[in-house]
Design a protein around this motif. Structure first.
Motif, PDB file in Angstrom:
ATOM      1  N   ARG A  62       0.889  -1.209   0.009  1.00  0.00           N
ATOM      2  CA  ARG A  62       0.020  -0.131  -0.135  1.00  0.00           C
ATOM      3  C   ARG A  62       0.880   1.196  -0.054  1.00  0.00           C
ATOM      4  O   ARG A  62       0.657   2.198  -0.685  1.00  0.00           O
ATOM      5  N   SER A  63       1.835   1.266   0.787  1.00  0.00           N
ATOM      6  CA  SER A  63       2.789   2.507   0.651  1.00  0.00           C
ATOM      7  C   SER A  63       3.592   2.517  -0.637  1.00  0.00           C
ATOM      8  O   SER A  63       3.825   3.865  -1.232  1.00  0.00           O
ATOM      9  N   PHE A  64       3.971   1.301  -1.285  1.00  0.00           N
ATOM     10  CA  PHE A  64       4.631   1.225  -2.517  1.00  0.00           C
ATOM     11  C   PHE A  64       3.731   2.105  -3.321  1.00  0.00           C
ATOM     12  O   PHE A  64       3.870   2.702  -4.562  1.00  0.00           O
ATOM     13  N   ILE A  65       2.237   1.704  -3.501  1.00  0.00           N
ATOM     14  CA  ILE A  65       1.355   2.470  -4.288  1.00  0.00           C
ATOM     15  C   ILE A  65       1.315   3.708  -4.327  1.00  0.00           C
ATOM     16  O   ILE A  65       1.063   4.668  -5.301  1.00  0.00           O
ATOM     17  N   SER A  66       1.288   4.451  -2.923  1.00  0.00           N
ATOM     18  CA  SER A  66       1.061   5.787  -2.862  1.00  0.00           C
ATOM     19  C   SER A  66       2.466   6.482  -3.317  1.00  0.00           C
ATOM     20  O   SER A  66       2.239   7.722  -3.792  1.00  0.00           O
ATOM     21  N   LYS A  67       3.574   5.855  -3.131  1.00  0.00           N
ATOM     22  CA  LYS A  67       4.594   6.388  -3.760  1.00  0.00           C
ATOM     23  C   LYS A  67       4.821   6.532  -5.151  1.00  0.00           C
ATOM     24  O   LYS A  67       5.273   7.635  -5.828  1.00  0.00           O
ATOM     25  N   THR A  68       4.439   5.392  -5.864  1.00  0.00           N
ATOM     26  CA  THR A  68       4.370   5.210  -7.309  1.00  0.00           C
ATOM     27  C   THR A  68       3.249   6.127  -8.042  1.00  0.00           C
ATOM     28  O   THR A  68       3.229   6.066  -9.234  1.00  0.00           O
ATOM     29  N   LYS A  69       2.390   6.384  -7.119  1.00  0.00           N
ATOM     30  CA  LYS A  69       0.972   6.775  -7.900  1.00  0.00           C
ATOM     31  C   LYS A  69       0.077   5.899  -8.798  1.00  0.00           C
ATOM     32  O   LYS A  69      -0.236   6.316  -9.804  1.00  0.00           O
ATOM     33  N   VAL A  70       0.252   4.436  -8.350  1.00  0.00           N
ATOM     34  CA  VAL A  70      -0.246   3.678  -9.387  1.00  0.00           C
ATOM     35  C   VAL A  70      -1.948   3.408  -8.979  1.00  0.00           C
ATOM     36  O   VAL A  70      -1.893   3.295  -7.506  1.00  0.00           O
ATOM     37  N   ARG A  71      -2.627   3.301  -9.724  1.00  0.00           N
ATOM     38  CA  ARG A  71      -4.162   2.976  -9.212  1.00  0.00           C
ATOM     39  C   ARG A  71      -4.135   1.430  -9.540  1.00  0.00           C
ATOM     40  O   ARG A  71      -3.751   0.909 -10.558  1.00  0.00           O
ATOM     41  N   VAL A  72      -4.933   0.832  -8.229  1.00  0.00           N
ATOM     42  CA  VAL A  72      -4.945  -0.563  -8.408  1.00  0.00           C
ATOM     43  C   VAL A  72      -6.523  -0.769  -8.296  1.00  0.00           C
ATOM     44  O   VAL A  72      -7.205  -0.242  -7.669  1.00  0.00           O
ATOM     45  N   HIS A  73      -6.858  -1.782  -8.965  1.00  0.00           N
ATOM     46  CA  HIS A  73      -8.054  -2.307  -8.975  1.00  0.00           C
ATOM     47  C   HIS A  73      -8.213  -3.928  -8.466  1.00  0.00           C
ATOM     48  O   HIS A  73      -7.547  -4.781  -9.271  1.00  0.00           O
ATOM     49  N   ILE A  74      -9.111  -4.222  -7.473  1.00  0.00           N
ATOM     50  CA  ILE A  74      -9.082  -5.657  -6.941  1.00  0.00           C
ATOM     51  C   ILE A  74     -10.152  -6.378  -8.017  1.00  0.00           C
ATOM     52  O   ILE A  74     -11.244  -5.921  -7.957  1.00  0.00           O
ATOM     53  N   GLU A  75      -9.721  -7.219  -8.984  1.00  0.00           N
ATOM     54  CA  GLU A  75     -11.069  -7.790  -9.784  1.00  0.00           C
ATOM     55  C   GLU A  75     -11.342  -9.289  -9.134  1.00  0.00           C
ATOM     56  O   GLU A  75     -12.730  -9.364  -9.290  1.00  0.00           O
ATOM     57  N   GLU A  76     -10.507 -10.073  -8.508  1.00  0.00           N
ATOM     58  CA  GLU A  76     -11.201 -11.249  -7.827  1.00  0.00           C
ATOM     59  C   GLU A  76     -10.679 -11.698  -6.754  1.00  0.00           C
ATOM     60  O   GLU A  76      -9.284 -10.929  -6.239  1.00  0.00           O
ATOM     61  N   LYS A  77     -11.089 -12.456  -5.528  1.00  0.00           N
ATOM     62  CA  LYS A  77     -10.525 -12.783  -4.589  1.00  0.00           C
ATOM     63  C   LYS A  77     -10.731 -14.225  -4.335  1.00  0.00           C
ATOM     64  O   LYS A  77     -11.851 -14.853  -4.813  1.00  0.00           O
ATOM     65  N   HIS A  78      -9.601 -14.946  -4.015  1.00  0.00           N
ATOM     66  CA  HIS A  78      -9.589 -16.361  -3.761  1.00  0.00           C
ATOM     67  C   HIS A  78      -8.701 -16.889  -2.522  1.00  0.00           C
ATOM     68  O   HIS A  78      -7.939 -16.213  -2.049  1.00  0.00           O
ATOM     69  N   GLY A  79      -9.419 -18.169  -2.269  1.00  0.00           N
ATOM     70  CA  GLY A  79      -8.472 -18.549  -0.970  1.00  0.00           C
ATOM     71  C   GLY A  79      -9.363 -18.691   0.222  1.00  0.00           C
ATOM     72  O   GLY A  79     -10.508 -18.571   0.450  1.00  0.00           O
ATOM     73  N   PHE A  80      -8.651 -19.401   1.095  1.00  0.00           N
ATOM     74  CA  PHE A  80      -9.519 -20.094   2.486  1.00  0.00           C
ATOM     75  C   PHE A  80      -9.838 -18.730   3.108  1.00  0.00           C
ATOM     76  O   PHE A  80     -10.949 -18.931   3.943  1.00  0.00           O
TER      77      PHE A  80
END
Length: 417
Positions: A62-80
């Motif tokens: 999350r801190s890397f995203i704010s530094k690089t100003k990259v927009r992230v979008h969660i498409e799918e969730k998998h797992g226990f």
């Protein structure tokens, strides 16, 4: 196999399918690599990078995203972890799963079936009756109440012909394995040969091999049904040709003869056929001496109808049976069959008869069967000339049986006189 284990491990760790767009993507992934954050299945299309990342690592970037100003979008969730969230919203499913597990645990703690192996003299019913009446072991008993060593000792004392016995539980079954004492009998150790071999059909002998006994006919002799072919009685004579001893050696041999077998079958053009209606089912559940019936059979107002009745019985557990009765009403109607169909049926059955002769090892010398067509029927008639085995085992002869009856009559008359 390795790929499967890796995917399973990632599923238990839980992961996200994310898309990254804009900003400095190269710097973002370099920072992830420096922190040993794994991203896999990466694809780049039109400036948008799509990849998979573990849930725990996603919170670290999350801190890397704010530094690089990259927009992230969660498409799918998998797992226990997400599966647990899915279950938390459905309490009925939790309750059902818990009840199912408790029911399986309760049922698996009981014995529902008794199995016996190695017994021949003592039947399964006799052993089950003893266990139920004297040892209180029956279908539905708790496993913990079974004392195997004591039960084995009681069975050995009650049934003296049991030389070895072992009792164990396997699943919901009680397995009783045993060995019974075998008494050696020298008389039954060897194969018992018949006293005579007689002819079972009329024919002419073409081949004869005698392994034991005295042959009474030869090749090219004509015999009738009941004639003696091989005598299992051996007479020992002295120098004066007087019989001094009679030994029973048994009769054994192979005798083949030419026989004639008649073939005659009729096929009518007018036959009857059954027109069936919708079947009716009736189920009967039997638990011990109690029975419960579901469904219905033929009604009382349908007594004039004719039914085909089929029954199937399924054994669910020991002393628990399910019986299925199927009733299919039908109406008998006349049906005309074409002459070509009748002729084909006659030809097929004739071919089946010839094939049966071949399977039995019977040699066909002549086939004199012809199919004749009439106005209302077809007939297959004629005869086969065959070479087959005509020897038949017998302990008495026809003449001996008649002599025995006459002797009893004379004795009876003498007593009356």
């Amino acid at each position: 196999m390795w790929l499967f284990m890796e995917n399973l491990f990632r599923w238990f760790r839980s992961y996200l399918v994310c898309s990254f767009k804009g900003g400095d993507l190269e710097r973002l992934f370099n920072m992830c690599r420096h922190q040993h954050i794994e991203c896999w299945n990466m694809t780049l299309e039109k400036g948008c990078c799509r990849c998979r990342i573990c849930l725990r690592d996603f919170w670290k970037i999350r801190s890397f995203i704010s530094k690089t100003k990259v927009r992230v979008h969660i498409e799918e969730k998998h797992g226990f972890a997400f599966f647990l969230v899915f279950l938390q919203k459905r309490k009925g499913l939790w309750i059902g799963m818990t009840g199912c597990i408790l029911m399986l645990y309760f049922l698996s703690a009981h014995i529902w079936k008794l199995e016996f192996y190695g017994n021949s003299y003592y039947t399964d019913e006799k052993l089950s009756k003893y266990l139920s009446e004297y040892e209180n072991i029956h279908s539905g008993i708790w496993k913990q109440t079974i004392d195997s060593p004591s039960l084995e000792e009681n069975l050995r004392l009650t049934f003296p012909d049991i030389s070895w016995i072992s009792i164990r539980t396997e699943g919901t079954s009680l397995i009783v394995s045993m060995e019974e004492m075998v008494k050696y009998d020298a008389e039954t150790d060897s194969r018992a040969l018949p006293r005579y071999i007689v002819a079972k059909k009329d024919g002419e002998i073409v081949s004869m091999v005698t392994r034991s006994g005295i042959p009474k006919v030869g090749v090219k002799d004509k015999v009738s049904k009941g004639d003696l072919l091989i005598d299992g009685i051996n007479e020992i004579k002295d120098d004066s040709m007087t019989v001094t001893e009679i030994r029973t050696v048994g009769a054994d041999g192979d005798i083949y003869a030419v026989v004639t077998e008649t073939y005659n079958k009729t096929y009518e053009f007018l036959k009857t056929c059954k027109k069936y209606e919708k079947p009716v089912f009736r189920w009967t559940l039997s638990i011990g001496n109690q029975s419960f019936t579901f469904g219905k059979g033929p009604g009382s107002d349908e007594k004039n109808k004719t039914y085909d009745h089929f029954t199937e019985i399924f054994c669910l557990f020991s002393d628990i049976y399910l019986q299925k009765d199927q009733y299919i009403s039908f109406e008998t109607l006349p049906e005309w069959i074409s002459s070509a169909a009748c002729k084909k049926q006659a030809e097929d059955e004739l071919s089946d008869t010839i094939r049966e002769f071949s399977e039995k090892g019977v040699q066909i010398l002549e086939n004199n069967v012809k199919i004749v067509m009439y106005e209302n029927r077809a007939e297959a008639k004629g005869n086969f000339v065959l070479i087959e085995s005509i020897g038949e085992n017998s302990e008495t002869l026809m003449d001996e049986a008649q002599n025995g009856e006459i002797g009893e009559t004379h004795e009876y008359n003498r007593i009356n006189d």
